[in-house]
Design a protein around this motif. Sequence first.
Motif, PDB file in Angstrom:
ATOM      1  N   TRP A   5      45.218  45.440  40.226  1.00  0.00           N
ATOM      2  CA  TRP A   5      45.238  44.167  40.950  1.00  0.00           C
ATOM      3  C   TRP A   5      43.831  43.576  40.929  1.00  0.00           C
ATOM      4  CZ3 TRP A   5      43.318  43.374  46.224  1.00  0.00           C
ATOM      5  CH2 TRP A   5      43.653  42.124  46.739  1.00  0.00           C
ATOM      6  N   PRO A   7      41.988  40.325  42.331  1.00  0.00           N
ATOM      7  CA  PRO A   7      41.927  39.040  43.022  1.00  0.00           C
ATOM      8  C   PRO A   7      40.817  38.166  42.435  1.00  0.00           C
ATOM      9  CG  PRO A   7      40.964  40.757  44.384  1.00  0.00           C
ATOM     10  CD  PRO A   7      41.543  41.430  43.166  1.00  0.00           C
ATOM     11  N   HIS A   8      40.946  36.875  42.620  1.00  0.00           N
ATOM     12  CA  HIS A   8      39.954  35.915  42.141  1.00  0.00           C
ATOM     13  C   HIS A   8      38.962  35.620  43.258  1.00  0.00           C
ATOM     14  CE1 HIS A   8      42.267  34.253  38.492  1.00  0.00           C
ATOM     15  NE2 HIS A   8      42.825  35.387  38.862  1.00  0.00           N
ATOM     16  N   THR A  75      47.598  34.230  48.610  1.00  0.00           N
ATOM     17  CA  THR A  75      48.323  34.478  47.371  1.00  0.00           C
ATOM     18  C   THR A  75      49.162  33.240  47.075  1.00  0.00           C
ATOM     19  OG1 THR A  75      48.373  36.849  47.782  1.00  0.00           O
ATOM     20  CG2 THR A  75      49.954  35.991  46.169  1.00  0.00           C
ATOM     21  N   ASN A  79      51.714  31.001  41.194  1.00  0.00           N
ATOM     22  CA  ASN A  79      51.340  31.892  40.086  1.00  0.00           C
ATOM     23  C   ASN A  79      51.161  33.346  40.506  1.00  0.00           C
ATOM     24  OD1 ASN A  79      48.900  31.838  41.453  1.00  0.00           O
ATOM     25  ND2 ASN A  79      47.828  30.649  39.899  1.00  0.00           N
ATOM     26  N   VAL A  81      48.757  34.674  42.039  1.00  0.00           N
ATOM     27  CA  VAL A  81      47.358  35.090  42.047  1.00  0.00           C
ATOM     28  C   VAL A  81      46.848  35.119  43.487  1.00  0.00           C
ATOM     29  CG1 VAL A  81      45.008  34.427  41.353  1.00  0.00           C
ATOM     30  CG2 VAL A  81      46.892  34.206  39.724  1.00  0.00           C
ATOM     31  N   THR A  82      46.109  36.179  43.818  1.00  0.00           N
ATOM     32  CA  THR A  82      45.480  36.273  45.127  1.00  0.00           C
ATOM     33  C   THR A  82      44.038  35.801  45.016  1.00  0.00           C
ATOM     34  OG1 THR A  82      46.887  38.111  45.782  1.00  0.00           O
ATOM     35  CG2 THR A  82      44.831  37.832  47.012  1.00  0.00           C
ATOM     36  N   TYR A  83      43.663  34.913  45.920  1.00  0.00           N
ATOM     37  CA  TYR A  83      42.312  34.350  45.959  1.00  0.00           C
ATOM     38  C   TYR A  83      41.587  34.893  47.180  1.00  0.00           C
ATOM     39  CZ  TYR A  83      44.208  31.165  42.505  1.00  0.00           C
ATOM     40  OH  TYR A  83      44.793  30.653  41.379  1.00  0.00           O
TER      41      TYR A  83
END
Length: 149
Positions: A5, A7-8, A75, A79, A81-83
Amino acid sequence: MNDRWTPHATVATVIEKDGQFLMVEEISGGQRVINQPAGHIEQGETILEAARRETLEETGWTAEPQQLIGLYTYTAPSNGVTYHRYCFAAKAIEEVKDATLDDGIIGPRWMTIEELRNSPNLRSQMVLTCIEDYLSGKQFPLDLITEHP
């Protein structure tokens, strides 16, 4: 295959001036949305450098982070994606005339808290949460962040 995983890491600034907040109108997923000046931290860049750069690239304003408002996770349902967002209270320094803004940016907008609370097109729930936290006085010294070279 790597299933790790990842995250961004992102930054955002909350800039208030004369009762209005410096926001960004941009295109995301084909829709016009409102966001804080925000974006990804680039490799080799400090968190504060990223906050300054993203504010300039998205609004045409130079700004200086003053306080850390908080750390946020989100999240995106679009998409998955978790930020992870570092959000800063920043001071507007100067508008750079004829600044080149990032692709997808329509332009800066100064908005009141009432306009933001009533806006149907905030990019994510983090937008209003960060501003409400700022207004409630959630502000911490920047030296809370330690970055090792």
